[in-house]
Scaffold this active site. Structure first.
Site, PDB file in Angstrom:
ATOM      1  CD  GLU A  46      10.625   0.538   8.640  1.00  0.00           C
ATOM      2  OE1 GLU A  46      10.444   1.309   7.687  1.00  0.00           O
ATOM      3  OE2 GLU A  46      10.351   0.847   9.817  1.00  0.00           O
ATOM      4  CB  CYS A  63      13.820  -4.289  17.523  1.00  0.00           C
ATOM      5  SG  CYS A  63      12.021  -4.343  17.393  1.00  0.00           S
ATOM      6  CB  CYS A  67       0.836  -6.685  11.740  1.00  0.00           C
ATOM      7  SG  CYS A  67       0.334  -7.634  13.202  1.00  0.00           S
ATOM      8  CB  CYS A 122      -3.045  -3.127  17.716  1.00  0.00           C
ATOM      9  SG  CYS A 122      -2.872  -4.861  18.167  1.00  0.00           S
ATOM     10  CB  CYS A 181       0.206  -0.765  16.139  1.00  0.00           C
ATOM     11  SG  CYS A 181       1.733  -1.410  15.427  1.00  0.00           S
ATOM     12  CB  SER A 212       1.112  -6.319  23.175  1.00  0.00           C
ATOM     13  OG  SER A 212       2.406  -6.213  22.640  1.00  0.00           O
ATOM     14  CB  CYS A 238       7.277   0.780  20.422  1.00  0.00           C
ATOM     15  SG  CYS A 238       8.572   0.285  21.505  1.00  0.00           S
TER      16      CYS A 238
END
Ligand code: SAH
Length: 372
Positions: free
Chosen positions: A104, A117, A124, A128, A131, A225, A345
Site C-alpha cells: 500500500e 508515504c 514487516c 511491533c 502495528c 519510531s 499510520c
C-alpha cells in the site's frame, strides 16, 4: 549502491527493468551495452521526469539503441489494483506485485504539501505490538523499481509532482538497505524527482548498524519510531530495542545529524492509553532527549482488528505535549489522515504471503486461547 557487477545484461531470459537503476547504475548499464553513459542519464529523465515507459518514444536515442534496449530491457511499473480516496483527500493505492503480494502507498495532501508515504517491504519482520503491518508477517524486500515505482505511479496518476516522500509505509526501510538507498537516490536526483534532503524522510524503528551506514550512503531526513522513554517499556512495544537499546540508538541519532546545526531528528511517539502516555513518561522523555536536537511527533494510536490498545484521549495527548513544550522540546501532534480507508499510520496491511510463520503462530495462539 548497485555497481555494474550486480546488473546482469539479461537476467535469466528476463529483461532488465530500468526502473531498478539509479543514475550510477544506469550509466554503468549503458556503458556495458556499449553506449555512452549520457544516454543512460537521458533514459532516467524520460522515465521519471516524463513518465515514458516505451523506448520508441525516447526520441533523443538512436533507432539502433532503442531497438537494442527493447530487446534486453523494459520499464515495468507497479500496477494499481485498488484506489481508495478518503473523505479528507488522502488516497490509498493498493499495488499488486508478484505471487499475490500486495503493498500500500498513501498520498497525503496538506495545503501546499503533497506527501507520499511509500512502503519498503512486503509486510514487516519486526513485530511491533501496536502495528497492524506486523500482524501480517513478512514476505520479502521490495526492489528499487517497486519502491521508486510507487512515486512514479502517484505522479502519473495525479499528474502532479510530490513535494515530500516519507518511507513510513509497510516495512522497515533499513532492513532493505541497498534498494532503499538507490530508490532515495532517484527521488533526490535532478533528472528525476528533484527532492531535497529535507523532503525525503526515512523512518526507522532503530536498526543501529544500518543507521550508521546510512549516514555514509545517503543524505536524507531521519525519523525514529521511539514510542517509549525507557528500555523496559520499549522492549515491549518495539522488540528490536532488545537488540539495539536506547543507549545505542540515541548516540547513533545524534551522529546522523552531526555537523548540520539546522537539523533535528524526528521522534515518533504513538500515544497508547495507560501504557506510555503518563506525565512521568513525558518527563522521562525530556530527560532521554536532552542533548539530542529533536522534535517529537505524537501519533494518536490508530486501531485495527484484534488489538487491545486504545488511543490516549485528545486532552491527554495535549497535556503530554504541553509538558514537552514547557521543557523547550518541539512537539506536534500528527493529524490522523485517511482513517476511514485504513490508510493511517500502522494500518497498512496490503496482502502478504507470510513466510515468517507469524500469522500461523498467532492463529494457533488464538485457537488455544478459545480452547480449540
Ligand atoms: N518500520 C519503520 C517505518 C514505518 S513508519 C518504523 O518503524 O519507523 C510508520 C509509523 O507509524 C511508525 O512510527 C510506527 O511506529 C507508527 N505506527 C505503527 N502502528 C501504529 C498505529 N497502530 N497507530 C499509530 N501509529 C502507528
Amino acid at each position: 549502491m548497485s555497481g555494474l557487477a550486480d546488473i546482469p545484461l539479461v537476467e535469466e531470459g528476463r529483461k532488465v527493468n530500468l526502473l531498478d537503476l539509479d543514475r550510477k547504475a544506469m550509466e554503468a548499464y549503458f556503458e556495458a551495452l556499449g553506449a555512452k553513459a549520457f544516454h543512460g542519464r537521458n533514459v532516467l529523465k524520460w522515465i521519471h521526469k516524463h513518465g515514458v515507459t516505451d523506448f520508441a518514444a525516447m526520441t533523443d536515442l538512436s533507432k539502433k539503441l532503442r531497438a537494442q534496449l527493447s530487446a534486453v530491457a523494459e520499464i515495468r511499473v507497479p500496477e494499481i489494483v485498488l484506489e481508495q480516496p478518503s473523505r479528507d483527500g488522502t488516497i490509498k493505492w493498493v499495488l499488486e506485485l508478484d505471487c499475490n503480494n500486495r503493498i500500500e502507498t498513501v498520498f497525503i495532501p496538506d495545503g501546499d504539501r503533497a506527501t507520499l508515504c511509500v512502503s519498503s517491504q512486503v509486510g514487516c519482520a519486526l513485530d511491533c505490538s501496536f502495528c497492524s503491518t506486523a500482524q501480517q508477517g513478512f514476505n520479502r524486500n521490495l526492489s528499487v523499481a517497486e519502491i521508486v515505482g510507487q512515486v512514479w505511479v502517484a505522479v502519473r496518476r495525479l499528474r502532479q509532482p510530490m513535494s515530500n516522500v516519507v518511507l513510513m509505509g509497510m516495512g522497515e526501510p533499513l532492513a532493505n538497505f541497498d534498494a532503499v538507498v538507490s530508490a532515495m537516490n532517484i527521488m533526490q536526483d535532478d533528472l528525476a524527482y528533484m527532492l531535497s534532503k529535507y523532503r525525503v524522510t526515512l523512518s526507522t524503528s532503530g536498526l543501529v548498524p544500518a543507521l550508521r551506514r546510512l549516514r555514509q550512503s545517503s543524505d536524507v531526513s531521519l525519523a525514529v519510531s521511539l514510542h517509549a522513554p525507557n528500555d523496559p517499556l520499549r522492549d515491549q512495544l518495539v522488540p528490536i530495542n532488545r537488540k539495539y537499546p536506547l543507549g545505542d540508538l540515541l548516540p547513533a541519532c545524534r551522529e546522523f545529524i552531526q555537523g548540520d546545526k539546522r537539523r533535528k531528528v524526528t521522534f515518533e511517539y504513538v500515544m497508547l492509553a495507560g501504557v506510555n502516555d503518563g506525565d512521568v513518561h513525558a518527563r522521562e522523555l525530556i530527560r532521554l532527549l536532552e542533548g539530542t536536537p529533536a522534535k517529537v511527533n505524537l501519533i494518536p494510536f490508530n486501531p485495527f482488528p484484534n488489538t487491545d490498545y486504545r488511543s490516549s484521549a485528545p486532552e491527554r495527548i495535549e497535556q503530554f505535549r504541553q509538558i514537552l513544550l514547557r521543557s523547550g522540546l518541539m512537539a506536534i501532534t500528527r493529524k490522523t489522515r485517511g482513517e476511514d480507508i485504513d490508510a493511517a499510520c500502522g494500518q497498512l496491511v496490503g496482502r502478504v504471503q507470510d513466510r515468517s510463520r507469524r500469522q500461523a503462530g498467532r492463529l494457533q495462539m488464538s485457537a488455544e486461547g478459545i480452547g480449540l
